[in-house]
Write an enzyme that holds these catalytic residues in place. Structure first.
Site, PDB file in Angstrom:
ATOM      1  N   ASP A 205       7.065  -8.639  -3.702  1.00 15.79           N
ATOM      2  CA  ASP A 205       5.375  -7.697  -4.246  1.00 15.79           C
ATOM      3  C   ASP A 205       5.905  -5.647  -3.584  1.00 15.79           C
ATOM      4  O   ASP A 205       6.651  -5.196  -3.157  1.00 15.79           O
ATOM      5  CB  ASP A 205       4.354  -7.645  -3.753  1.00 15.79           C
ATOM      6  CG  ASP A 205       3.152  -8.190  -4.820  1.00 15.79           C
ATOM      7  OD1 ASP A 205       2.834  -6.885  -4.738  1.00 15.79           O
ATOM      8  OD2 ASP A 205       3.086  -9.481  -4.992  1.00 15.79           O
ATOM      9  N   HIS A 242      -1.647  -4.493  -3.368  1.00 18.76           N
ATOM     10  CA  HIS A 242      -1.274  -5.576  -4.217  1.00 18.76           C
ATOM     11  C   HIS A 242      -0.731  -6.620  -3.226  1.00 18.76           C
ATOM     12  O   HIS A 242      -0.927  -7.582  -3.213  1.00 18.76           O
ATOM     13  CB  HIS A 242      -0.252  -5.084  -5.141  1.00 18.76           C
ATOM     14  CG  HIS A 242      -0.106  -6.447  -6.128  1.00 18.76           C
ATOM     15  ND1 HIS A 242       0.442  -7.440  -6.158  1.00 18.76           N
ATOM     16  CD2 HIS A 242      -1.295  -6.722  -7.943  1.00 18.76           C
ATOM     17  CE1 HIS A 242       0.380  -7.853  -7.360  1.00 18.76           C
ATOM     18  NE2 HIS A 242      -0.945  -8.311  -8.339  1.00 18.76           N
ATOM     19  N   SER A 396      -2.068 -12.696 -10.702  1.00 21.36           N
ATOM     20  CA  SER A 396      -1.743 -12.364  -9.411  1.00 21.36           C
ATOM     21  C   SER A 396      -2.297 -12.880  -8.101  1.00 21.36           C
ATOM     22  O   SER A 396      -1.662 -13.206  -7.260  1.00 21.36           O
ATOM     23  CB  SER A 396      -1.679 -10.813  -9.374  1.00 21.36           C
ATOM     24  OG  SER A 396      -0.416 -10.220  -9.700  1.00 21.36           O
TER      25      SER A 396
END
Length: 664
Positions: A205, A242, A396
């Protein structure tokens, strides 16, 4: 929220306690495939087969679909590893043995470029960066040049990859952990955390902000499992947030589905949330190299872009190496099979649901989806502070719920499990598909609570009744397609009433098709077969043919070598007369019986009979003959009747007397 710990051992049947064995992966040649179907046990999915495809070749160029682009726009000039002044190509080599560096450098030099990354684990190849206009070949047909290179098995242009986050969610309620520990949706404000001790979890990520309290004691900063493919950005430098959120949902101390993971930061997306396919492949390569045989490993990829065969192959190779790969389906409300890595055949692809068990409006769907998980309005740790959190939505956020469940399944198993067995365990504890509204994929919602007993054997279906015989005639059309089956169509028309009886189209290449159906009889038919390219179905691009049968008898109506169309007729509209009735035997007319004779009173008087007239009498001479022998003795031979009109000719005998009598 009340949180409790539980072992997943109860979820694992004995068949899962098997020694890990690598899943096999098929080798691939040079391909240009822009859509991908997905293989999944028990769902009727195709093992990586194409849904679209590029026909290309010598038949007029590209006859298939075009390659999908990235999901979102993105920064192409800096930290994400993409240079606007050059193009990067991912090259897979035919020779999979040895170090690919030398061959990659030779190919790069041939095109006036340089090797960017070398891949040795999940693929044998590299990424090559070629400055725009650096070589004359760049001005010509690069595809033909690369294809002609004897060392190149497959290549594709490097693409942008993005995080699969959707929009912020305004209600900060975190409900995902609550939902995955329930079979039926109750949301009782309690959660189950799964023990994942000894399981290595890779988060591919934007990095992990390790200073957040949710990771206290979980990250070994001295471990070699951490990595960054983004130039100038460290794996613990998550300027986006994220990756931190995803890691927190997977196995954070407060917001994680699993606990006590060996957490590894693999940064493949920049702080802007974007990166390249080659950078992601480099991350997958690193993951596979840091999961030695026997280690329990799971990797989460909450990212995606357009379809990339190279990326899908890298995922498959990591699965073969024993890493269970969990990936986000994507947020375009479209078919996940058009995206990568969502379309990777052996990855576990996760779609998103809301707290009402409805498919999230943004979630991708389709045959490539394996399971749903909570993804709308998920609260977890964030970057920028020890206690920072954020509530966001996207596939996600759904994917790390499943990655945490996978870590728990692996942690509960006394032996390592293949990724295929992990998926089977997930499916056995998930809800039924009807629990997810607007499902569009036929899969259930991930859970730890839906543990069912042994499935009873299905009730055998009733016996199939024998086929109803055709009232007219049974016709069979047999078609073997050539290399371009989709070009072939046909129709059968009843010329007696001009009705189109049957048609055929939508064929795959090099496949035998048979179509059995009933037709009127008697009737005249016209069979018309077409090839849209104008080269028939034999023999330029394959050995196709067509053939017709009536009542299993070969009609000798067949062929394949034609141009754009061929027409054959057979049969007749005339009604065949019935066979004549058999002629009955001719019976002779009855004969009146003869009445019995009546006894006469008096005997009948015979009719007088005329006396016959005597024919004239012919008289023959009769003589008495004597003969004398040598001693002088006389012998009388008796009377002899001569024939009519004959006389005696004296020889050595004497006629004693003569007379006449009636000729004999």
């Amino acid at each position: 929220m009340k949180i409790q710990s539980i072992s997943l051992a109860v979820l694992l049947a004995a068949q899962y306690n098997s020694v890990w064995a690598a899943d096999s992966i098929r080798g691939r040649g040079l391909q240009f495939q822009y859509q991908k179907n997905k293989n999944n046990k028990g769902k009727g999915k195709n093992n990586g087969g194409n849904k679209g495809g590029n026909k290309g070749g010598n038949k007029g160029g590209n006859k298939g679909g075009n390659k999908g682009g990235g999901d979102k726009g993105g920064d192409k000039d800096g930290g994400d590893g993409v240079d606007a002044d050059s193009k990067t190509f991912i090259v897979s080599l035919k020779d999979t043995k040895g170090d690919p560096t030398e061959k990659c450098e030779a190919i790069a030099a041939d095109f006036g470029g340089e090797v960017d990354k070398v891949f040795k684990t999940v693929m044998t190849g590299c990424s090559i960066k070629i400055p725009n206009g650096a070589n004359a070949k760049m001005k010509g047909d690069l595809t033909s040049a690369m294809t002609a290179d004897v060392d190149v098995a497959m290549f594709e242009e490097d693409e942008m990859m993005f995080i699969s986050e959707n929009e912020d969610y305004q209600d900060p309620q975190s409900w995902g952990l609550d939902r995955v520990n329930e079979c039926q949706r109750v949301l009782d404000n309690s959660a189950t955390r799964l023990d994942a001790t000894g399981v290595r979890v890779f988060i591919l990520d934007t990095g992990i902000y390790r200073q957040n309290n949710d990771f206290a004691g979980l990250i070994d900063t001295n471990s070699d499992c951490h990595y960054s493919s983004i130039p100038g950005e460290n794996h613990f430098d998550d300027g986006n947030g994220h990756g931190t959120h995803v890691a927190s949902t997977t196995c954070g101390k407060t917001y994680g589905v699993a606990k006590d993971c060996d957490l590894c930061a693999v940064k493949v997306l920049s702080n802007s949330g974007s990166g390249s396919s080659s950078g992601v492949i480099a991350g997958i390569e690193y993951v596979a190299s840091k999961c030695p045989s026997g280690m329990k490993c799971v990797a989460n990829m909450s990212l995606g872009g357009g379809f990339s065969q190279s990326l899908n192959d890298a995922v498959a190779a990591a699965v073969t190496a024993g890493v269970t790969m969990v990936v986000a389906a994507g947020n375009e409300n479209s078919d996940a099979c058009n995206k990568s890595p969502a379309s990777a055949a052996t990855a576990i692809t996760v779609g998103s649901t809301t707290s009402s068990d409805v498919r999230s409006s943004f979630s991708n769907f389709g045959e490539c989806l394996d399971i749903y998980a909570p993804g709308s309005g998920i609260k977890a740790a964030w970057t920028g502070g020890a206690d920072a959190t954020n509530t966001i939505s996207g596939t996600s956020m759904a994917s790390p719920h499943v990655a945490g469940l996978v870590a728990g399944i692996l942690g509960a198993s006394p032996t390592n499990l293949t990724p295929a067995l992990v998926l089977e365990a997930l499916e056995q504890t998930s809800t039924t598909p009807d629990a997810v509204m607007d499902n569009k994929s036929g899969v259930g919602l991930a859970s730890t609570a839906c543990v069912a007993g042994p499935t009873p054997p299905p009730t055998p279906p009733p016996p199939t009744p024998p086929p109803t015989p055709c009232p007219g005639a049974a016709l069979k059309v047999e078609i073997l397609t050539d290399n371009y089956g989709s070009e072939t169509t046909w129709k059968l028309t009843n010329k007696c009433n001009n009705d189109v009886v049957r048609t055929g189209d939508g064929y795959a290449s090099n496949t035998l098709y048979t179509d059995d159906f009933c037709v009127d009889d008697p009737a005249e038919f016209e069979f018309e077969i077409k090839d849209s390219y104008g080269d028939g179905i034999c023999c330029s691009y394959g050995q196709g043919y067509y053939k017709l049968y009536k009542n299993t008898v070969d009609l000798v109506i067949e062929g394949g070598e034609f141009e754009d169309i061929e027409i054959k007729t057979f049969g007749s509209c005339d009604v065949n007369p019935p066979p004549p009735a058999p002629t009955p035997p001719v019976t002779p007319p009855p004969v009146s019986p003869t009445p019995p004779p009546v006894s006469p009173t008096t005997p009948p008087t015979p009719s007088p009979t005329a006396s016959p007239t005597s024919p004239p009498t012919t008289m023959c001479k009769v003589v008495n003959v004597e003969v004398t022998d040598s001693r002088g003795d006389t012998h009388n031979l008796g009377p002899i009747t001569l024939g009519e009109g004959t006389e005696v000719k004296s020889l050595d005998f004497n006629v004693v007397e003569e007379g006449f009598e009636t000729c004999p």
